[in-house]
Motif scaffolding. Structure first.
Motif, short mmCIF file in Angstrom:
data_model
loop_
_atom_site.label_atom_id
_atom_site.label_comp_id
_atom_site.label_asym_id
_atom_site.label_seq_id
_atom_site.Cartn_x
_atom_site.Cartn_y
_atom_site.Cartn_z
N THR A 163 44.62 45.29 48.31
CA THR A 163 44.63 43.83 48.23
C THR A 163 46.01 43.30 48.62
OG1 THR A 163 45.23 43.91 45.90
CG2 THR A 163 42.88 43.82 46.39
N ARG B 147 38.00 38.33 52.09
CA ARG B 147 38.41 37.60 50.88
C ARG B 147 38.17 36.10 51.03
NH1 ARG B 147 43.69 38.69 47.09
NH2 ARG B 147 43.56 36.78 45.89
N GLY C 286 37.63 40.55 41.57
CA GLY C 286 39.05 40.64 41.23
C GLY C 286 39.29 40.95 39.76
N ARG D 276 45.64 43.83 33.38
CA ARG D 276 46.07 43.61 31.99
C ARG D 276 45.04 44.14 30.98
NH1 ARG D 276 49.50 39.26 29.60
NH2 ARG D 276 49.81 38.37 31.66
C1 LIG Z 1 43.64 40.72 43.91
C2 LIG Z 1 43.95 40.93 42.47
N1 LIG Z 1 43.15 41.77 41.76
C3 LIG Z 1 43.40 42.02 40.45
C4 LIG Z 1 44.47 41.44 39.79
C5 LIG Z 1 44.69 41.79 38.34
O1 LIG Z 1 44.59 40.72 37.47
P1 LIG Z 1 44.58 40.94 35.88
O2 LIG Z 1 45.72 41.83 35.54
O3 LIG Z 1 44.72 39.57 35.33
O4 LIG Z 1 43.27 41.56 35.54
C6 LIG Z 1 45.32 40.56 40.49
C7 LIG Z 1 46.45 39.92 39.80
O5 LIG Z 1 47.22 39.17 40.33
C8 LIG Z 1 45.05 40.31 41.86
O6 LIG Z 1 45.83 39.49 42.58
#
Ligand SMILES: Cc1ncc(COP(=O)(O)O)c(C=O)c1O
Length: 460
Positions: A117, A164, A240, A321
């Motif tokens: 990503t 995306r 995501g 997270r």
């Molecule tokens: C494309 C993408 N996937 C996953 C995440 C992970 O997000 P989180 O830690 O809030 O689950 C992010 C965080 O910026 C992201 O930009």
């Protein structure tokens, strides 16, 4: 009013949820030994919690009868321990840089279990991703052209793509493509023939709300059907990350928000309440995924889970997270105590660069725990103190808030910030002042004296 010391009893607190397994470690003497050994701050990691969180996400998919895959968003914490757990479980990793890609492959995650990503990706990242058969979340039309060109230029296999989507409800996001761009992208995917395999669509939304995720997911399923009608594979969507973590009880969080004032912080510093992470979330982690699957996307009648099943569409998720919830804490040693109008300023042996929230004009709010050589300080005393870092930077405070500790902190005591594995530990870390980066210690198993080892063992 800001200069008037608050009565100590009135100071707001935000205790993290009780965690008996972590408390055993705090009371067992191990942390003081480790602080002595490292001579500086360190983090400890609990990989069995990561395993349980990953299993809970997979169970949410299984229980909804939805085929899917969980990718750990590596940006949330740099430790090798998580990647080793992912590899052992046959799960996936979301990587966004050549370094993250190398780390994931180097710790045993298979190329086809990676999703790549990030915007305008580095050529090296795209090249290795194509060669390794990783799924690439394409952010722009020109990136699509670059990926197709790389695949044509010698990869023995087609480049695997997700397109995306720019979230229509977050039109100022700098990520993703508009509806018109996606339409053009589909034309180019068709034209690219065997060089690319268009596997579907993706998004990442800011915030933690459930319904907007279900709505946009429903839209992506529609896009898959459109793409299939044009002869493309389009059998999966990625929604995501952004699954909230629930750090503290509802009552404590709401009482904290209602009570906190600038006078409760060193120098009367005011933090905008809207900038705080939502430390209480009634629906969180794998429960948030369950809720997204059970929601009915706008304009439809069936739940998202039903729609995914009916259309034979796989669901990919990229939690960062939430997979790290309660999987680690950060330990600093008190290096000095200075008295001020009714409270103390503690200086610890590390910096706020190891507790990242400060760098987003906010503060990590779950209360740090004072640990003396005899274990956690407990009791009815109230000894307010804020927590400064060991640098010459005036704003380097780990905690501006005057924490009402139950005992007066002394040099040599430890402060343990709970539940810091998700983004706090290392996303902003820096060896400023030539201070060493805090090492990460992996605790294997439970009990007051678990086995431990460094996250990164010396190379063989
Ligand atoms: C494309 C993408 N996937 C996953 C995440 C992970 O997000 P989180 O830690 O809030 O689950 C992010 C965080 O910026 C992201 O930009």
């Amino acid at each position: 009013m800001n200069g008037t010391p608050p009565t100590a009893a009135a100071l707001p607190t935000l205790p993290a949820y009780p965690d008996p397994a972590t408390d055993e470690v705090l009371d067992g003497g191990l942390l003081h030994e480790l602080a002595h050994a490292f001579g500086g701050p360190f983090h400890f990691l609990l990989p069995h919690r990561f395993d349980a969180n990953l299993a809970a996400f997979r169970a949410a998919l299984d229980d909804a009868g939805v085929d899917g895959r969980v990718y750990y968003a590596k940006k949330a914490n740099k430790a090798a321990a998580w990647i080793e757990r992912v590899a052992a479980a046959g799960a996936g990793v979301d990587v966004a840089s050549p370094g993250e890609l190398r780390e994931a492959l180097g710790h045993g995650v298979r190329g086809e279990h990676l999703v790549v990503t990030g915007p305008a990706k580095h050529e090296e990242l795209l090249r290795v991703a194509v060669l390794q058969g990783a799924l690439i979340a394409v952010d722009t039309l020109d990136e699509l052209d670059r990926v197709a060109a790389l695949a044509r230029a010698g990869a023995a296999r087609p480049a695997r793509l997700l397109l995306r989507r720019l979230p229509p409800a977050q039109p100022h996001s700098r990520f993703g493509m508009t509806a018109a761009e996606l339409d053009e992208a589909l034309t180019r995917c068709v034209r690219a023939g065997d060089a690319v395999r268009t596997e579907g669509f993706g998004f990442h939304l800011s915030g933690y709300a459930i319904q907007p995720r279900a709505d946009l997911a429903g839209h992506l399923v529609d896009l898959c059907l459109t793409a299939r009608a044009r002869g493309l594979r389009a059998d999966r969507i990625s929604i995501g990350g952004g699954f909230a973590v629930d750090y503290a009880a509802a009552g404590d969080w709401h009482a904290f928000l209602a009570a906190q004032r600038p006078r409760h912080y060193h120098a009367g510093k005011a933090f905008p309440a809207a900038g705080f992470y939502p430390y209480h979330s009634p629906v969180a982690g794998a429960g948030a995924l369950r809720a997204v699957l059970a929601a009915v996307p706008e304009g439809g009648r069936d739940t998202l889970a039903g729609r995914l099943r009916a259309t034979g569409t796989l669901l990919l998720v990229e939690p960062g997270r939430a997979l790290l919830d309660r999987a680690g804490s950060s330990v600093f040693r008190v290096q000095g105590v200075k008295d001020r109008d009714g409270y103390a300023i503690l200086t610890v042996d590390g910096t706020s660069l190891s507790l990242s929230e400060q760098w987003f004009n906010s503060e990590y709010l779950p209360d740090p725990v004072l640990v003396t050589p005899a274990g956690r300080a407990l009791g009815p005393g109230v000894h307010p103190a804020c927590v400064g870092g060991a640098t010459c930077l005036e704003p380097d405070l780990l905690t501006w808030r005057k924490i009402p500790f139950p005992a007066r902190p002394s040099t040599g005591d430890l402060l343990v910030y709970p539940n810091t594995a998700g983004y706090q530990m290392d996303s902003n870390e820096s060896p400023f002042h030539d201070l060493p980066l805090p090492p990460k210690v992996v605790l294997d198993g439970a009990g007051p004296r678990p086995h431990w080892h460094l996250d990164r063992r010396p190379p063989h």
